[in-house]
Scaffold this motif. Structure first.
Motif, PDB file in Angstrom:
ATOM      1  N   THR A  31       0.859  -1.172   0.000  1.00 62.98           N
ATOM      2  CA  THR A  31       0.000   0.000   0.000  1.00 62.98           C
ATOM      3  C   THR A  31       0.899   1.226   0.000  1.00 62.98           C
ATOM      4  O   THR A  31       2.120   1.110   0.154  1.00 62.98           O
ATOM      5  N   VAL A  54      -6.421   1.511  -0.363  1.00 65.74           N
ATOM      6  CA  VAL A  54      -6.067   0.833  -1.618  1.00 65.74           C
ATOM      7  C   VAL A  54      -4.859  -0.041  -1.360  1.00 65.74           C
ATOM      8  O   VAL A  54      -4.026   0.276  -0.511  1.00 65.74           O
ATOM      9  N   TRP A  55      -4.770  -1.146  -2.090  1.00 65.78           N
ATOM     10  CA  TRP A  55      -3.650  -2.062  -1.897  1.00 65.78           C
ATOM     11  C   TRP A  55      -3.427  -2.910  -3.135  1.00 65.78           C
ATOM     12  O   TRP A  55      -4.314  -3.071  -3.967  1.00 65.78           O
ATOM     13  N   GLY A  56      -2.199  -3.396  -3.232  1.00 68.52           N
ATOM     14  CA  GLY A  56      -1.831  -4.274  -4.330  1.00 68.52           C
ATOM     15  C   GLY A  56      -1.428  -5.624  -3.781  1.00 68.52           C
ATOM     16  O   GLY A  56      -0.977  -5.728  -2.642  1.00 68.52           O
ATOM     17  N   GLY A  73       1.170   0.521  -9.831  1.00 62.08           N
ATOM     18  CA  GLY A  73      -0.122   0.164 -10.409  1.00 62.08           C
ATOM     19  C   GLY A  73      -0.958   1.410 -10.641  1.00 62.08           C
ATOM     20  O   GLY A  73      -0.529   2.532 -10.355  1.00 62.08           O
ATOM     21  N   SER A 115      -3.398   2.487  -9.014  1.00 61.92           N
ATOM     22  CA  SER A 115      -3.715   3.182  -7.760  1.00 61.92           C
ATOM     23  C   SER A 115      -2.481   3.783  -7.095  1.00 61.92           C
ATOM     24  O   SER A 115      -2.577   4.367  -6.022  1.00 61.92           O
ATOM     25  N   VAL A 141       0.092   2.024  -5.950  1.00 67.19           N
ATOM     26  CA  VAL A 141       0.785   1.053  -5.096  1.00 67.19           C
ATOM     27  C   VAL A 141       1.882   0.345  -5.886  1.00 67.19           C
ATOM     28  O   VAL A 141       1.823   0.257  -7.119  1.00 67.19           O
ATOM     29  N   LEU A 178       3.884  -2.777  -7.299  1.00 69.51           N
ATOM     30  CA  LEU A 178       3.633  -4.156  -7.703  1.00 69.51           C
ATOM     31  C   LEU A 178       4.960  -4.740  -8.180  1.00 69.51           C
ATOM     32  O   LEU A 178       5.703  -4.067  -8.908  1.00 69.51           O
ATOM     33  N   THR A 197      -0.604 -10.162 -10.402  1.00 69.63           N
ATOM     34  CA  THR A 197      -0.802  -8.989  -9.558  1.00 69.63           C
ATOM     35  C   THR A 197      -2.253  -8.560  -9.637  1.00 69.63           C
ATOM     36  O   THR A 197      -2.943  -8.827 -10.628  1.00 69.63           O
ATOM     37  N   GLU A 251      -4.913  -5.183  -7.955  1.00 69.44           N
ATOM     38  CA  GLU A 251      -5.086  -4.024  -7.090  1.00 69.44           C
ATOM     39  C   GLU A 251      -6.513  -4.039  -6.587  1.00 69.44           C
ATOM     40  O   GLU A 251      -7.422  -4.525  -7.272  1.00 69.44           O
ATOM     41  N   ARG A 278      -9.504  -1.881  -3.870  1.00 69.76           N
ATOM     42  CA  ARG A 278      -9.941  -0.770  -3.023  1.00 69.76           C
ATOM     43  C   ARG A 278     -10.748  -1.389  -1.892  1.00 69.76           C
ATOM     44  O   ARG A 278     -11.673  -2.171  -2.133  1.00 69.76           O
TER      45      ARG A 278
END
Length: 166
Positions: free
Chosen positions: A31, A74-76, A110, A112, A114, A116, A123, A125, A127
């Motif tokens: 993140t 948000v995160w990957g 990515g 967002s 984040v 990767l 991979t 992403e 929310r």
């Protein structure tokens, strides 16, 4: 199905051995919050739903990553190949220096923002859509916003406390 004894009589060491029999893949969840990258190795990553597209991972509440990912929203997820066992070990280690922690591994941003990992076998992403209580962990559920996959790399696996591969 055999149910055994009630929860309060279950030995934690035996519990770890039993759940460790479930072979999992290994991923690094990333993140970004206030311009700082955060990353954490997980084997508690799961596909939840196809409609809508939802995934989850579990974050230990005492980990720095927990508050960062909950706040960022948000995160990957980078699903690791066998060749990235060193990264898995590194990002599983608590209290490491955050600044420059990703530099040893090729990565990209990515959609967002984040990080990767470029060598990941897959991979995605997400929310965050909800965060659920899970004892000493939080269950973080997210809607998938982007996907990527690479061909044919052997995935890194985790089984009975050891790294393995196919």
């Amino acid at each position: 199905m055999h149910h055994g004894s009630t929860e309060q009589h279950v030995d934690r060491d035996i519990y770890r051995k039993v759940v460790g029999r479930f072979a999992t893949g290994v991923a690094i969840v990333t993140t970004r919050l206030d311009g700082i990258d955060h990353a954490m190795t997980v084997n508690s990553f799961t596909s939840v739903s196809l409609d809508p597209l939802l995934v989850l991972f579990c974050a230990e509440k005492v980990a720095r990553f927990h508050d960062a990912v909950v706040e960022a929203g948000v995160w990957g997820v980078s699903v690791l190949p066998a060749s990235m066992e060193d990264a898995s070990r590194f990002f599983a280690h608590r209290g490491r220096e955050l600044d420059g922690q990703l530099e040893r591994w090729t990565h990209h941003r990515g959609e967002s923002g984040v990080a990767l990992f470029t060598d990941a076998v897959a991979t995605l992403e997400a929310r965050t859509t909800s965060v659920h209580e899970g004892g000493d962990h939080s269950i973080v559920v997210g809607g998938v916003t982007a996907l990527g996959a690479r061909a044919d790399d052997r995935p890194l696996l985790y089984h009975q406390g050891r790294y393995k591969t196919l």
